[in-house]
Design an enzyme around this catalytic site. Structure first.
Site, PDB file in Angstrom:
ATOM      1  N   TYR A 124       0.767  -1.328  -0.040  1.00 34.65           N
ATOM      2  CA  TYR A 124      -0.053   0.018  -0.073  1.00 34.65           C
ATOM      3  C   TYR A 124       0.871   1.152   0.009  1.00 34.65           C
ATOM      4  O   TYR A 124       1.517   1.366   0.855  1.00 34.65           O
ATOM      5  CB  TYR A 124      -0.850   0.050   1.408  1.00 34.65           C
ATOM      6  CG  TYR A 124      -1.926  -0.993   1.265  1.00 34.65           C
ATOM      7  CD1 TYR A 124      -3.141  -0.382   0.736  1.00 34.65           C
ATOM      8  CD2 TYR A 124      -1.918  -2.223   1.289  1.00 34.65           C
ATOM      9  CE1 TYR A 124      -4.470  -1.204   0.586  1.00 34.65           C
ATOM     10  CE2 TYR A 124      -3.125  -3.116   1.061  1.00 34.65           C
ATOM     11  CZ  TYR A 124      -4.279  -2.681   0.744  1.00 34.65           C
ATOM     12  OH  TYR A 124      -5.291  -3.384   0.804  1.00 34.65           O
TER      13      TYR A 124
ATOM     14  N   HIS B  25     -12.024  -4.015   7.940  1.00 38.87           N
ATOM     15  CA  HIS B  25     -10.608  -4.324   7.908  1.00 38.87           C
ATOM     16  C   HIS B  25     -10.472  -5.551   7.424  1.00 38.87           C
ATOM     17  O   HIS B  25     -11.355  -6.473   6.755  1.00 38.87           O
ATOM     18  CB  HIS B  25      -9.655  -3.765   9.083  1.00 38.87           C
ATOM     19  CG  HIS B  25      -9.449  -2.353   8.893  1.00 38.87           C
ATOM     20  ND1 HIS B  25      -8.802  -1.663   9.963  1.00 38.87           N
ATOM     21  CD2 HIS B  25      -9.906  -1.254   8.038  1.00 38.87           C
ATOM     22  CE1 HIS B  25      -8.851  -0.308   9.623  1.00 38.87           C
ATOM     23  NE2 HIS B  25      -9.297  -0.087   8.322  1.00 38.87           N
TER      24      HIS B  25
ATOM     25  N   HIS C 287     -17.013  -0.825   4.163  1.00 40.35           N
ATOM     26  CA  HIS C 287     -15.914  -0.977   4.513  1.00 40.35           C
ATOM     27  C   HIS C 287     -15.564  -1.494   5.801  1.00 40.35           C
ATOM     28  O   HIS C 287     -16.454  -1.471   6.934  1.00 40.35           O
ATOM     29  CB  HIS C 287     -15.242   0.437   4.674  1.00 40.35           C
ATOM     30  CG  HIS C 287     -13.858   0.603   5.162  1.00 40.35           C
ATOM     31  ND1 HIS C 287     -12.658   0.090   4.446  1.00 40.35           N
ATOM     32  CD2 HIS C 287     -13.317   0.785   6.166  1.00 40.35           C
ATOM     33  CE1 HIS C 287     -11.617   0.111   5.206  1.00 40.35           C
ATOM     34  NE2 HIS C 287     -11.872   0.575   6.130  1.00 40.35           N
TER      35      HIS C 287
ATOM     36  N   MET D 268     -12.611  -2.128  11.520  1.00 42.20           N
ATOM     37  CA  MET D 268     -13.693  -0.894  11.492  1.00 42.20           C
ATOM     38  C   MET D 268     -15.153  -1.560  10.911  1.00 42.20           C
ATOM     39  O   MET D 268     -15.030  -2.781  10.462  1.00 42.20           O
ATOM     40  CB  MET D 268     -13.219   0.079  10.467  1.00 42.20           C
ATOM     41  CG  MET D 268     -12.084   0.815  10.997  1.00 42.20           C
ATOM     42  SD  MET D 268     -11.678   2.243   9.563  1.00 42.20           S
ATOM     43  CE  MET D 268     -10.373   2.956  10.327  1.00 42.20           C
TER      44      MET D 268
ATOM     45  N   HIS E 298      -2.939   0.421  -4.107  1.00 38.54           N
ATOM     46  CA  HIS E 298      -2.491  -1.158  -3.561  1.00 38.54           C
ATOM     47  C   HIS E 298      -2.139  -1.735  -4.823  1.00 38.54           C
ATOM     48  O   HIS E 298      -2.622  -2.001  -5.768  1.00 38.54           O
ATOM     49  CB  HIS E 298      -3.758  -1.779  -2.940  1.00 38.54           C
ATOM     50  CG  HIS E 298      -3.647  -3.443  -2.889  1.00 38.54           C
ATOM     51  ND1 HIS E 298      -4.741  -4.199  -3.204  1.00 38.54           N
ATOM     52  CD2 HIS E 298      -2.632  -4.052  -2.673  1.00 38.54           C
ATOM     53  CE1 HIS E 298      -4.292  -5.419  -2.739  1.00 38.54           C
ATOM     54  NE2 HIS E 298      -2.905  -5.342  -2.462  1.00 38.54           N
TER      55      HIS E 298
ATOM     56  N   HIS F 290      -3.909  -2.869  -8.226  1.00 35.63           N
ATOM     57  CA  HIS F 290      -5.078  -3.640  -7.949  1.00 35.63           C
ATOM     58  C   HIS F 290      -6.516  -2.656  -7.365  1.00 35.63           C
ATOM     59  O   HIS F 290      -7.260  -2.832  -7.900  1.00 35.63           O
ATOM     60  CB  HIS F 290      -4.827  -4.428  -6.493  1.00 35.63           C
ATOM     61  CG  HIS F 290      -5.815  -5.370  -6.173  1.00 35.63           C
ATOM     62  ND1 HIS F 290      -7.133  -4.980  -5.275  1.00 35.63           N
ATOM     63  CD2 HIS F 290      -6.114  -6.585  -6.648  1.00 35.63           C
ATOM     64  CE1 HIS F 290      -7.757  -6.241  -5.380  1.00 35.63           C
ATOM     65  NE2 HIS F 290      -7.252  -6.955  -5.975  1.00 35.63           N
ATOM     66  N   HIS F 291      -5.936  -1.567  -6.573  1.00 39.64           N
ATOM     67  CA  HIS F 291      -6.860  -0.560  -6.445  1.00 39.64           C
ATOM     68  C   HIS F 291      -6.516   0.634  -5.922  1.00 39.64           C
ATOM     69  O   HIS F 291      -5.360   0.919  -5.546  1.00 39.64           O
ATOM     70  CB  HIS F 291      -8.121  -1.086  -5.499  1.00 39.64           C
ATOM     71  CG  HIS F 291      -7.823  -1.078  -3.975  1.00 39.64           C
ATOM     72  ND1 HIS F 291      -7.209  -1.925  -3.266  1.00 39.64           N
ATOM     73  CD2 HIS F 291      -7.869   0.018  -3.227  1.00 39.64           C
ATOM     74  CE1 HIS F 291      -7.001  -1.500  -2.070  1.00 39.64           C
ATOM     75  NE2 HIS F 291      -7.268  -0.179  -1.965  1.00 39.64           N
TER      76      HIS F 291
END
Length: 667
Positions: free
Chosen positions: A227, A416, A414, A488, A333, A259-260
């Protein structure tokens, strides 16, 4: 349940050079992406109207090719489609068949059935094999095909492999041919959302402005996952304007490695940090500005994209206000499972904005969990559900006209790394409507906005539940927080027109409730920590909750299922006596869908009346992405969980009974 899905496709082909895409497929299919950094394996797909998906595989080889979906990125417990093209005779003979594998070490998956009737076309040309076929979205396992899997709503873990040789057959009638194993460099996995909503293309107005926020010649580390974060800026703050579109800008040749990305708006910023970059989770080097990191607040997310996604357009009469935008944080990412050295990247995102303001402002509605309401014991062998509630009072206040409905058109979910599924439930006057968003197989490494195929009306007084499911093999508990190792739980949707008050809601456990929970665990010998959540969180690896003890597990699950919650509202007055929907006598839960339901009575409605069965053609898809929510001054973070037996199958907005499921608005 559809929490796992595995579908594998093997075809025949030979050679490993990059190749030009087949233009007709690029036009026909809705989505396509490379699955490998070498750009020798391209996947195309299109959701059809008869509960089938059409898939195209384009691979630089002339042996067999494999493609599939897996719950754990391996061959274990996989539903496989094997195919190849035999060109040993004058007339090439294509093969397509279903097989299964029960072990991650399986080298020759077991034959189940011939699928050549599902083949659309197949050919080899210039060392490239192309094969196109269809399969059911929701096949039902039976005695003949016990390993068949359904395609999940949300993130699918794609597995793929290929070899330069065709399978070895004993004769022309042999279908159970021996597969020549692939090597370690000819296999991999990738996360894909087959149902991600594709936003409608909206022509750009004259005078539209655009800017590329890119990393510059970044050398991607030769490790599986990275990341990378970089702070960037515009030359001057944006005047009153609407952002109306954003596009992924992926450097040619790096399609499978990128990837994103997430682009954050940094409203509090130290200008000395412009150009600063580091790995995002390098806490020692990632600066925090004025006590608030750019990565904390969901409402500061400008753009999100993940592999397989495309350009995102706001509706033609809607824009996202960006007055004052100047400083941003770009997070990318990188996925490099083969640990390739020497990948240099300059990818990022392009945003478009106009100072000719559109008719409607877009805004975000968020529901989730404050950090200090998340506690997930380790060493438990069960998936746990944590639910967080946005009470009706959170949208009923003096700043919002009670007659003013708004229209949701896209959203995010979202959690984790221990999150496994998320659902954003929608309730009106004690009647549960269709989920706004849902991801049955959440992947932290795959996050993007999901467009709703049809806009959904939201009224003041509507109620919401953000459900997160978690499964962990950690020894010590997981707490709510910013770190990837914390957890989260957040759900949000884009909507218009913007209400005058920020709409943020969530629920939490009070200090007293946590003290009682921990005290009971201490008294029974299940917990060796304190009765204070904050003290326990400050000593994360010092205290242990006995997740192997059945009574301790039941104590935790009963705590999470309590009928009352403390509510937090970003606007409006939070109720003092909130009772969760399932505990109310008048609450009407959402009936189960027949999509993906393999029971004999699946085609009938809840009361046996098949006139209420859903038979629409447009699939609502829901997967998603990332970040964190702000609750007023409280950051809404996520907790993962799973609430009740999941209703299987696809959620649809078309052909619904509006009285039963709530109002919808067609674009």
């Amino acid at each position: 349940m559809l929490f796992a899905s595995t579908v594998l496709v093997f075809l025949a082909v030979n050679c490993r050079a990059a190749f030009a895409p087949y233009e007709e497929w690029e036009v026909y299919f809705d989505h396509f992406t490379f699955l490998r950094p070498a750009e020798d394996y391209r996947l195309y797909w299109k959701i059809l109207e008869d509960e089938r998906v059409e898939i195209g595989l384009e691979v630089a080889t002339t042996g067999w090719v494999g493609f599939g979906l897996s719950n754990d990125n391996t061959m274990g417990d996989s539903d496989i489609i094997l195919g190849w093209i035999d060109e040993s005779s004058d007339v090439p003979k294509p093969y397509l068949q279903r097989r299964h594998s029960v072990s991650i070490h399986e080298r020759n998956p077991v034959f189940d059935e011939d699928l050549r009737d599902d083949l659309v076309e197949a050919w080899q040309e210039d060392g490239v094999t192309r094969i196109r076929f269809t399969r059911e979205l929701f096949p039902c396992a039976d005695e003949e095909n016990p390993f068949v899997k359904q395609v999940v709503m949300g993130t699918s873990f794609v597995i793929f492999a290929y070899n330069n040789e065709n399978p070895v057959c004993s004769g022309s009638d042999d279908v159970e041919c021996l597969l020549v194993p692939h090597d370690a460099k000819s296999m991999g996995s990738q996360s894909i959302d087959f149902f991600s909503g594709k936003s409608s293309v909206v022509p750009m107005p004259e005078g539209v402005q655009q800017h590329d926020f890119l990393v510059e010649n970044y050398t991607v580390p030769s490790k599986d996952t990275t990341y990378y974060c970089k702070f960037l800026q515009l030359d001057a703050p944006v005047n009153a304007s609407h952002m109306i579109r954003f596009d992924p800008v992926v450097q040619a040749g790096n399609e499978a490695a990128v990837h994103h990305f997430i682009l954050y708006w940094c409203k509090e910023f130290d200008v000395d940090k412009i150009g600063f970059s580091a790995e995002c989770d390098d806490v020692a080097n990632m600066p925090v500005f004025a006590g608030q990191s750019c990565r904390i607040d969901f409402e500061e997310i400008l753009a999100v994209w993940a592999v397989g996604g495309s350009d995102f357009y706001f509706p033609e009469h809607v824009g996202f206000p960006i007055e004052g935008l100047q400083y941003v944080l770009l997070e990318i990412h990188y996925d490099n499972p083969n640990e390739i050295e020497g990948i240099v990247d300059s990818s990022g995102v392009r945003i478009y904005w106009t100072d000719e303001l559109r008719e409607q402002d877009a805004a975000m509605l968020t529901v989730g969990a404050p950090y200090d309401s998340t506690f997930i014991p380790g060493d438990m062998d069960v998936t746990v559900l944590n639910s967080f509630y946005g009470a009706p009072q959170c949208t009923l206040n003096s700043e919002i006209d009670p007659s003013q409905s708004v229209h949701a058109f896209a959203g995010l979910l979202h959690a984790h790394t221990i999150g496994t599924a998320i659902k954003f439930r929608h309730i009106r006057e004690n009647v549960e409507l269709r989920p706004l968003l849902q991801n049955e197989q959440y992947d932290f490494n795959y996050q993007q906005y999901v467009g709703l195929p049809q806009e959904v009306d939201i009224f003041p007084g509507d109620e919401f539940v953000c459900e997160c499911y978690y499964k962990t093999n950690r020894v010590y508990p997981t707490y709510g927080g910013e770190s990837t190792q914390d957890e989260m739980c957040a759900c949000l949707v884009y909507y218009y027109p913007a209400w005058t008050a920020t709409v943020v809601g969530g629920s939490k456990w009070t200090d007293q409730e946590y003290a009682e929970f921990f005290q009971t665990a201490i008294d029974n010998g299940w917990w060796n920590g304190t009765t204070s959540w904050s003290d326990n969180e400050a000593n994360k690896t010092a205290y242990y909750y006995d997740g192997k003890n059945e009574d301790a597990v039941n104590h935790y699950l009963a705590f999470q299922a309590r009928e009352t919650r403390a509510i937090v509202c970003g606007a409006g007055g939070a109720p003092d006596d909130y009772i969760i929907p399932e505990a109310r006598d008048e609450f009407i839960a959402l009936p189960e869908d027949d999509f993906g339901d393999c029971n004999d009575n699946a085609s009938q409605g809840a009361d046996g009346d098949d006139s209420k069965a859903l038979t629409g053609t447009e699939v609502v898809v829901i997967s998603v992405v990332s970040a964190v929510v702000a609750l007023s001054a409280i950051v809404v973070a996520l907790i993962y969980c799973k609430r009740r037996q999941k209703t299987t199958g696809m959620q649809q907005y078309e052909h619904m009974d509006a009285n039963e499921y709530g109002t919808t608005t067609t674009k």
